[in-house]
Enzyme design. Structure first.
Site, mmCIF file in Angstrom:
data_model
loop_
_atom_site.group_PDB
_atom_site.id
_atom_site.type_symbol
_atom_site.label_atom_id
_atom_site.label_comp_id
_atom_site.label_asym_id
_atom_site.label_seq_id
_atom_site.Cartn_x
_atom_site.Cartn_y
_atom_site.Cartn_z
ATOM 1 N N ARG A 60 -2.998 -3.531 9.051
ATOM 2 C CA ARG A 60 -2.002 -3.095 9.943
ATOM 3 C C ARG A 60 -1.943 -1.759 10.512
ATOM 4 N NH1 ARG A 60 -1.130 -7.885 7.887
ATOM 5 N NH2 ARG A 60 -1.874 -6.897 6.299
ATOM 6 N N THR A 61 -1.725 -0.998 9.264
ATOM 7 C CA THR A 61 -1.574 0.547 9.448
ATOM 8 C C THR A 61 -2.701 1.161 10.448
ATOM 9 O OG1 THR A 61 -0.167 0.492 7.727
ATOM 10 C CG2 THR A 61 -0.539 2.173 8.545
ATOM 11 N N LYS A 90 -18.614 12.751 -3.464
ATOM 12 C CA LYS A 90 -19.131 14.036 -4.323
ATOM 13 C C LYS A 90 -18.520 14.794 -5.111
ATOM 14 C CE LYS A 90 -22.060 13.619 0.063
ATOM 15 N NZ LYS A 90 -22.046 14.576 0.950
ATOM 16 N N ARG A 111 -3.938 7.642 4.420
ATOM 17 C CA ARG A 111 -3.292 6.787 3.291
ATOM 18 C C ARG A 111 -4.267 6.979 1.981
ATOM 19 N NH1 ARG A 111 -2.448 0.447 3.575
ATOM 20 N NH2 ARG A 111 -0.835 1.195 4.780
ATOM 21 N N HIS A 139 6.028 4.981 2.668
ATOM 22 C CA HIS A 139 5.198 4.551 3.756
ATOM 23 C C HIS A 139 6.237 4.720 4.813
ATOM 24 C CE1 HIS A 139 2.689 2.288 5.993
ATOM 25 N NE2 HIS A 139 2.347 1.089 5.329
HETATM 26 N N1 CP Z 1 2.135 -2.809 5.905
HETATM 27 C C1 CP Z 1 0.777 -2.415 5.758
HETATM 28 O O1 CP Z 1 1.026 -1.367 5.262
HETATM 29 O O2 CP Z 1 -0.100 -3.117 5.998
HETATM 30 P P1 CP Z 1 -1.476 -2.899 5.530
HETATM 31 O O3 CP Z 1 -1.772 -2.240 4.314
HETATM 32 O O4 CP Z 1 -2.482 -3.864 6.157
HETATM 33 O O5 CP Z 1 -1.808 -1.408 6.627
#
Ligand code: CP
Length: 313
Positions: A60-61, A90, A111, A139
């Site tokens: 999603r993100t 590396k 991320r 998040h």
């Molecule tokens: N909700 C969420 O962060 O989903 P993903 O891990 O698929 O990005």
């Protein structure tokens, strides 16, 4: 509040920021949903480049950020598996990677498995850093779409009773949501988690300091009939020992029986992906208005478009 350069944690957001972001989100959503092409925002970020640096898995993100940038006329560079396909293999440090990538892009979406990765990146980056999920920590953009969804579906956040259910010890989405809820009036939070995955003390302390009413319960049946939102999360098996996972999996599940305990105008939310903690048929997921998690995920695109415009225009 000064304009935010980076999006790192929800504690940095205020009402003015949220209201203006959500107003723009609705404009973008209405235009996209209307399907009346060409859209007014299609050239909004022409010539701008987003670097997508995902050291942990995402559907999603990552897709919604990349789609958001493309829909605004920008470009995307990056890797879907920075852990494997960047010079991290590396031994390059995150700091050095950021010092390099910030010269190739106008915004970095990161991320990472480290709780403080986004803070570190922001310290070294000349361009805005967006935290797309940092370890067990934060998040923030998930929280933006969560709040937008609650606002849109239930008319506001003040006064809402919200049950957070599942892995509250490792779930960054519930932590980010709990932080921002302290900025709303008369909110009540009920934590329901397996014994070994309870909400951490730092969040409880923060809630106490901000005089937010919260409690810890063990029975879903007791709580579901009186809450406005059930926000359930997956057990994050990748962040715990096999033993801990075995102790907690399957403890809290929402199926048809549990859904039907909820008020007719309540909402079932989930950051997704959902696995065995939700056992509803696809038909019920499609037809019961209370099941909000797919609409919630859809809102991620619109919120992230508004956020990219906010940072880059
Ligand atoms: N909700 C969420 O962060 O989903 P993903 O891990 O698929 O990005």
């Amino acid at each position: 509040m000064e304009k935010l350069k980076h999006i790192i944690r929800t504690q940095d957001f205020d009402h003015e920021f949220l209201e203006s972001l959500f107003k723009r989100t609705s404009e973008i959503k209405n235009e996209l949903v209307s399907g009346k092409y060409p859209y007014s925002f299609s050239d909004s970020l022409n010539g701008r480049i987003l670097a997508s640096l995902f050291y942990e898995e995402s559907t999603r993100t990552r897709f919604s950020f990349e789609s958001a940038m493309l829909r605004l006329g920008g470009e995307v560079v990056g890797t879907e598996a920075a852990k494997l396909f960047s010079s991290a293999t590396k031994g390059e440090s995150l700091e050095d990677t950021i010092r390099i990538v910030d010269n190739y892009a106008h915004v970095i979406v990161l991320r990472h498995k480290q709780d403080d990765a986004a803070e570190i990146a922001a310290k070294y980056s000349e361009v805005p850093v967006i935290n797309a999920g940092s370890g067990k920590g934060h998040h923030p953009t998930q929280t933006l779409l969560d709040l937008y969804t609650i606002n849109e579906e239930l008319g506001g956040i003040d006064g809402k009773k919200i049950a957070m259910i599942g892995d509250l010890a490792n779930g960054r989405t519930v932590r980010s949501l709990a932080y921002i809820l302290t900025k709303f009036k008369d909110v009540e939070i009920i934590f329901i988690a397996p014994e070994n995955l309870k909400m951490k003390d730092d969040i409880k302390k923060h809630l106490r300091e901000h005089k937010i009413k919260f409690s810890e319960k063990s029975s879903l049946e007791e709580v579901l009939p009186y809450i406005d939102i059930a926000y359930i999360t997956r057990i994050q098996k990748e962040r715990m020992s096999w033993w801990n996972y075995r102790k907690s999996r399957g403890k809290y599940k929402i199926g048809e029986k549990e859904l039907n305990l909820m008020k007719k105008d309540a909402r079932l939310m989930h950051p997704l992906p959902h696995v065995e903690e939700i056992c509803l048929s696809p038909e019920i997921e499609q037809t019961d208005i209370r099941v909000a998690y797919f609409r919630q995920a859809d809102n991620g695109l619109y919120v992230r478009m508004a956020l990219l415009e906010y940072l880059l225009k």
